[in-house]
Design a protein around this motif. Sequence first.
Motif, PDB file in Angstrom:
ATOM      1  N   TYR A   1      -1.924   0.082 -10.082  1.00 46.45           N
ATOM      2  CA  TYR A   1      -2.974  -0.402 -10.416  1.00 46.45           C
ATOM      3  C   TYR A   1      -4.384   0.107  -9.845  1.00 46.45           C
ATOM      4  CZ  TYR A   1       0.773  -3.833 -11.615  1.00 46.45           C
ATOM      5  OH  TYR A   1       1.979  -4.146 -12.131  1.00 46.45           O
ATOM      6  N   LEU A   2      -5.332   0.381 -10.563  1.00 46.79           N
ATOM      7  CA  LEU A   2      -6.415   0.772 -10.278  1.00 46.79           C
ATOM      8  C   LEU A   2      -7.657  -0.152 -10.896  1.00 46.79           C
ATOM      9  CD1 LEU A   2      -4.585   3.345 -11.285  1.00 46.79           C
ATOM     10  CD2 LEU A   2      -6.535   4.768 -10.313  1.00 46.79           C
ATOM     11  N   VAL A   3      -8.566  -0.025  -9.915  1.00 44.89           N
ATOM     12  CA  VAL A   3      -9.773  -0.820 -10.355  1.00 44.89           C
ATOM     13  C   VAL A   3     -10.977   0.125 -10.467  1.00 44.89           C
ATOM     14  CG1 VAL A   3      -9.435  -3.289  -9.647  1.00 44.89           C
ATOM     15  CG2 VAL A   3     -10.413  -1.599  -7.994  1.00 44.89           C
ATOM     16  N   ARG A   4     -11.964  -0.142 -11.392  1.00 45.93           N
ATOM     17  CA  ARG A   4     -12.934   0.592 -11.191  1.00 45.93           C
ATOM     18  C   ARG A   4     -14.405   0.134 -10.465  1.00 45.93           C
ATOM     19  NH1 ARG A   4     -14.292   3.020 -17.016  1.00 45.93           N
ATOM     20  NH2 ARG A   4     -13.859   0.872 -17.396  1.00 45.93           N
TER      21      ARG A   4
ATOM     22  N   LYS B   1       0.284  13.796  -0.191  1.00 44.81           N
ATOM     23  CA  LYS B   1       1.438  14.926  -0.131  1.00 44.81           C
ATOM     24  C   LYS B   1       0.706  15.699   0.769  1.00 44.81           C
ATOM     25  CE  LYS B   1       3.957  18.222  -2.783  1.00 44.81           C
ATOM     26  NZ  LYS B   1       3.956  19.033  -3.949  1.00 44.81           N
ATOM     27  N   ALA B   2      -0.546  16.044   0.861  1.00 48.67           N
ATOM     28  CA  ALA B   2      -1.114  16.934   1.922  1.00 48.67           C
ATOM     29  C   ALA B   2      -1.541  16.360   3.390  1.00 48.67           C
ATOM     30  CB  ALA B   2      -2.420  17.570   1.071  1.00 48.67           C
ATOM     31  N   GLY B   3      -1.076  15.146   3.237  1.00 46.14           N
ATOM     32  CA  GLY B   3      -1.555  14.460   4.535  1.00 46.14           C
ATOM     33  C   GLY B   3      -2.974  14.460   4.792  1.00 46.14           C
ATOM     34  N   GLN B   4      -3.731  14.287   3.786  1.00 42.54           N
ATOM     35  CA  GLN B   4      -5.217  13.871   3.823  1.00 42.54           C
ATOM     36  C   GLN B   4      -5.523  12.418   3.791  1.00 42.54           C
ATOM     37  OE1 GLN B   4      -6.715  16.006   0.573  1.00 42.54           O
ATOM     38  NE2 GLN B   4      -6.400  18.059   1.416  1.00 42.54           N
ATOM     39  N   TYR B   5      -5.088  11.912   5.042  1.00 39.35           N
ATOM     40  CA  TYR B   5      -5.074  10.449   4.984  1.00 39.35           C
ATOM     41  C   TYR B   5      -6.616   9.937   5.211  1.00 39.35           C
ATOM     42  CZ  TYR B   5      -0.214  11.479   6.002  1.00 39.35           C
ATOM     43  OH  TYR B   5       1.137  12.078   5.906  1.00 39.35           O
ATOM     44  N   GLU B   6      -7.073  10.702   5.885  1.00 41.05           N
ATOM     45  CA  GLU B   6      -8.675  10.160   6.006  1.00 41.05           C
ATOM     46  C   GLU B   6      -9.444  10.306   4.594  1.00 41.05           C
ATOM     47  OE1 GLU B   6     -10.944   9.699   8.687  1.00 41.05           O
ATOM     48  OE2 GLU B   6      -9.494  10.158  10.526  1.00 41.05           O
ATOM     49  N   ALA B   7      -9.178  11.022   3.748  1.00 42.16           N
ATOM     50  CA  ALA B   7      -9.597  10.963   2.667  1.00 42.16           C
ATOM     51  C   ALA B   7      -9.094   9.916   1.714  1.00 42.16           C
ATOM     52  CB  ALA B   7      -9.673  12.403   1.874  1.00 42.16           C
ATOM     53  N   LEU B   8      -7.685   9.940   1.886  1.00 40.39           N
ATOM     54  CA  LEU B   8      -7.033   9.019   1.122  1.00 40.39           C
ATOM     55  C   LEU B   8      -7.620   7.394   1.456  1.00 40.39           C
ATOM     56  CD1 LEU B   8      -4.594   9.007  -0.753  1.00 40.39           C
ATOM     57  CD2 LEU B   8      -3.190   8.291   1.461  1.00 40.39           C
ATOM     58  N   TYR B   9      -8.299   7.041   2.432  1.00 43.28           N
ATOM     59  CA  TYR B   9      -8.664   5.911   2.789  1.00 43.28           C
ATOM     60  C   TYR B   9      -9.945   5.431   1.787  1.00 43.28           C
ATOM     61  CZ  TYR B   9     -10.820   1.842   5.515  1.00 43.28           C
ATOM     62  OH  TYR B   9     -11.256   0.738   5.803  1.00 43.28           O
ATOM     63  N   ASP B  10     -10.631   6.709   1.513  1.00 43.78           N
ATOM     64  CA  ASP B  10     -11.874   6.195   0.694  1.00 43.78           C
ATOM     65  C   ASP B  10     -11.442   5.789  -0.588  1.00 43.78           C
ATOM     66  OD1 ASP B  10     -13.638   6.770   2.836  1.00 43.78           O
ATOM     67  OD2 ASP B  10     -13.359   8.952   2.541  1.00 43.78           O
ATOM     68  N   SER B  11     -10.215   5.969  -1.124  1.00 45.92           N
ATOM     69  CA  SER B  11      -9.760   5.688  -2.471  1.00 45.92           C
ATOM     70  C   SER B  11      -9.226   4.392  -2.530  1.00 45.92           C
ATOM     71  CB  SER B  11      -8.648   6.811  -2.900  1.00 45.92           C
ATOM     72  OG  SER B  11      -8.713   8.101  -2.962  1.00 45.92           O
ATOM     73  N   LEU B  12      -9.338   3.438  -1.618  1.00 47.29           N
ATOM     74  CA  LEU B  12      -8.842   2.034  -1.895  1.00 47.29           C
ATOM     75  C   LEU B  12     -10.207   1.532  -2.080  1.00 47.29           C
ATOM     76  CD1 LEU B  12      -7.032   1.739   1.815  1.00 47.29           C
ATOM     77  CD2 LEU B  12      -6.234   2.086  -0.831  1.00 47.29           C
ATOM     78  N   PRO B  13     -10.238   0.506  -2.767  1.00 47.19           N
ATOM     79  CA  PRO B  13     -11.323  -0.488  -3.024  1.00 47.19           C
ATOM     80  C   PRO B  13     -11.817  -1.124  -1.884  1.00 47.19           C
ATOM     81  CG  PRO B  13      -9.357  -1.204  -4.400  1.00 47.19           C
ATOM     82  CD  PRO B  13      -8.669  -0.227  -3.224  1.00 47.19           C
ATOM     83  N   SER B  14     -13.157  -1.273  -1.883  1.00 51.32           N
ATOM     84  CA  SER B  14     -13.878  -1.894  -0.766  1.00 51.32           C
ATOM     85  C   SER B  14     -13.117  -3.266  -0.154  1.00 51.32           C
ATOM     86  CB  SER B  14     -15.261  -2.344  -1.148  1.00 51.32           C
ATOM     87  OG  SER B  14     -15.253  -3.526  -2.313  1.00 51.32           O
ATOM     88  N   SER B  15     -12.591  -4.300  -0.925  1.00 53.86           N
ATOM     89  CA  SER B  15     -11.752  -5.397  -0.526  1.00 53.86           C
ATOM     90  C   SER B  15     -10.511  -4.916   0.279  1.00 53.86           C
ATOM     91  CB  SER B  15     -11.253  -6.130  -1.700  1.00 53.86           C
ATOM     92  OG  SER B  15     -10.443  -5.419  -2.344  1.00 53.86           O
ATOM     93  N   SER B  16      -9.954  -3.853   0.055  1.00 54.36           N
ATOM     94  CA  SER B  16      -8.859  -3.459   0.864  1.00 54.36           C
ATOM     95  C   SER B  16      -9.477  -2.893   2.262  1.00 54.36           C
ATOM     96  CB  SER B  16      -8.070  -2.285   0.032  1.00 54.36           C
ATOM     97  OG  SER B  16      -7.227  -2.966  -1.042  1.00 54.36           O
ATOM     98  N   ARG B  17     -10.618  -1.875   2.044  1.00 58.85           N
ATOM     99  CA  ARG B  17     -10.870  -1.199   3.135  1.00 58.85           C
ATOM    100  C   ARG B  17     -11.577  -2.314   4.321  1.00 58.85           C
ATOM    101  NH1 ARG B  17     -13.357   2.198  -0.749  1.00 58.85           N
ATOM    102  NH2 ARG B  17     -15.452   1.085  -0.350  1.00 58.85           N
ATOM    103  N   ALA B  18     -11.908  -3.744   3.601  1.00 59.21           N
ATOM    104  CA  ALA B  18     -12.337  -4.437   4.458  1.00 59.21           C
ATOM    105  C   ALA B  18     -11.441  -5.144   5.488  1.00 59.21           C
ATOM    106  CB  ALA B  18     -13.310  -5.417   3.599  1.00 59.21           C
ATOM    107  N   ARG B  19     -10.304  -5.157   4.974  1.00 63.02           N
ATOM    108  CA  ARG B  19      -9.008  -5.854   5.693  1.00 63.02           C
ATOM    109  C   ARG B  19      -8.218  -4.619   6.483  1.00 63.02           C
ATOM    110  NH1 ARG B  19      -8.718  -8.116   0.644  1.00 63.02           N
ATOM    111  NH2 ARG B  19      -7.090  -6.815   0.354  1.00 63.02           N
TER     112      ARG B  19
ATOM    113  N   ARG C   1     -10.371   3.624  -8.227  1.00 56.91           N
ATOM    114  CA  ARG C   1      -9.683   3.287  -6.935  1.00 56.91           C
ATOM    115  C   ARG C   1      -8.232   2.442  -7.136  1.00 56.91           C
ATOM    116  NH1 ARG C   1     -13.719   4.392  -3.060  1.00 56.91           N
ATOM    117  NH2 ARG C   1     -15.796   4.240  -4.130  1.00 56.91           N
ATOM    118  N   MET C   2      -7.225   3.169  -6.090  1.00 58.00           N
ATOM    119  CA  MET C   2      -5.929   2.558  -6.218  1.00 58.00           C
ATOM    120  C   MET C   2      -5.992   0.915  -5.400  1.00 58.00           C
ATOM    121  SD  MET C   2      -3.221   3.603  -7.076  1.00 58.00           S
ATOM    122  CE  MET C   2      -2.859   5.406  -7.550  1.00 58.00           C
ATOM    123  N   ALA C   3      -5.418   0.231  -6.357  1.00 58.13           N
ATOM    124  CA  ALA C   3      -5.352  -1.420  -5.836  1.00 58.13           C
ATOM    125  C   ALA C   3      -3.985  -2.032  -6.155  1.00 58.13           C
ATOM    126  CB  ALA C   3      -6.694  -2.088  -6.602  1.00 58.13           C
ATOM    127  N   THR C   4      -2.878  -1.227  -6.121  1.00 58.32           N
ATOM    128  CA  THR C   4      -1.632  -1.942  -6.344  1.00 58.32           C
ATOM    129  C   THR C   4      -1.680  -3.200  -5.365  1.00 58.32           C
ATOM    130  OG1 THR C   4      -0.639   0.038  -6.842  1.00 58.32           O
ATOM    131  CG2 THR C   4       0.789  -1.630  -6.094  1.00 58.32           C
TER     132      THR C   4
END
Length: 197
Positions: A136-139, A59-77, A145-148
């Motif tokens: 969906y979230l994974v620990r 909502k606040a447009g903090q997209y850089e920080a949002l990236y860190d909330s994805l699981p490592s498998s998503s960040r790898a892709r 972390r968000m993992a829908t």
Amino acid sequence: MLVNRRLPKSLMKSKRTILSLILLISGFNLLMPAGSMAATPSDESDVRGAVQRIFDQLKAGQYEALYDSLPSSSRARLSRERLVKGLQGTSNLYQLQRIEIGAVRVSGNLAVVDTVMYAHVAPPFNADGKLVVQQYLVREDGSWRMATGDRATIDRFLKSNPSFARKFPIKRPHIFVKQDGKWVEFNPRGPGGPPRK
């Protein structure tokens, strides 16, 4: 009631964009197996906090920080730059308003959360909308972390976790538009789409 199927194509495209954006933010795959551990109150509280924090960042447009909330498998892709650029490119289409966080189910390192997200679609459409969707979230490394995931990934996950699938059946997302003061379902599948159950 389903929303009028004769909505302008541009409005239909905008609604699909909102759904696609929410799913993009949530990640792409469910790769962590679910265990049989029961949820504790602190697990549920942590999951709720993670969902709210991620929504607030979006909502606040903090997209850089949002990236860190994805699981490592998503960040790898998906690179940080691609995520940020994609979100910045669609930020003028809608204005997020609020989220309602419903039931939370936790099984080991997997959590499923019922959410309702409200947004206002920018002019020329000038419409209020809401998205009813499971998150969906994974620990991972002690953090939720968000993992829908997409449908194919979810189906694979359910086949490998039948007890979880029986306890918490997956619900498809629903998009609603406010018309004449009432919420009516928008059917992105058009005339052949199934009615809301």
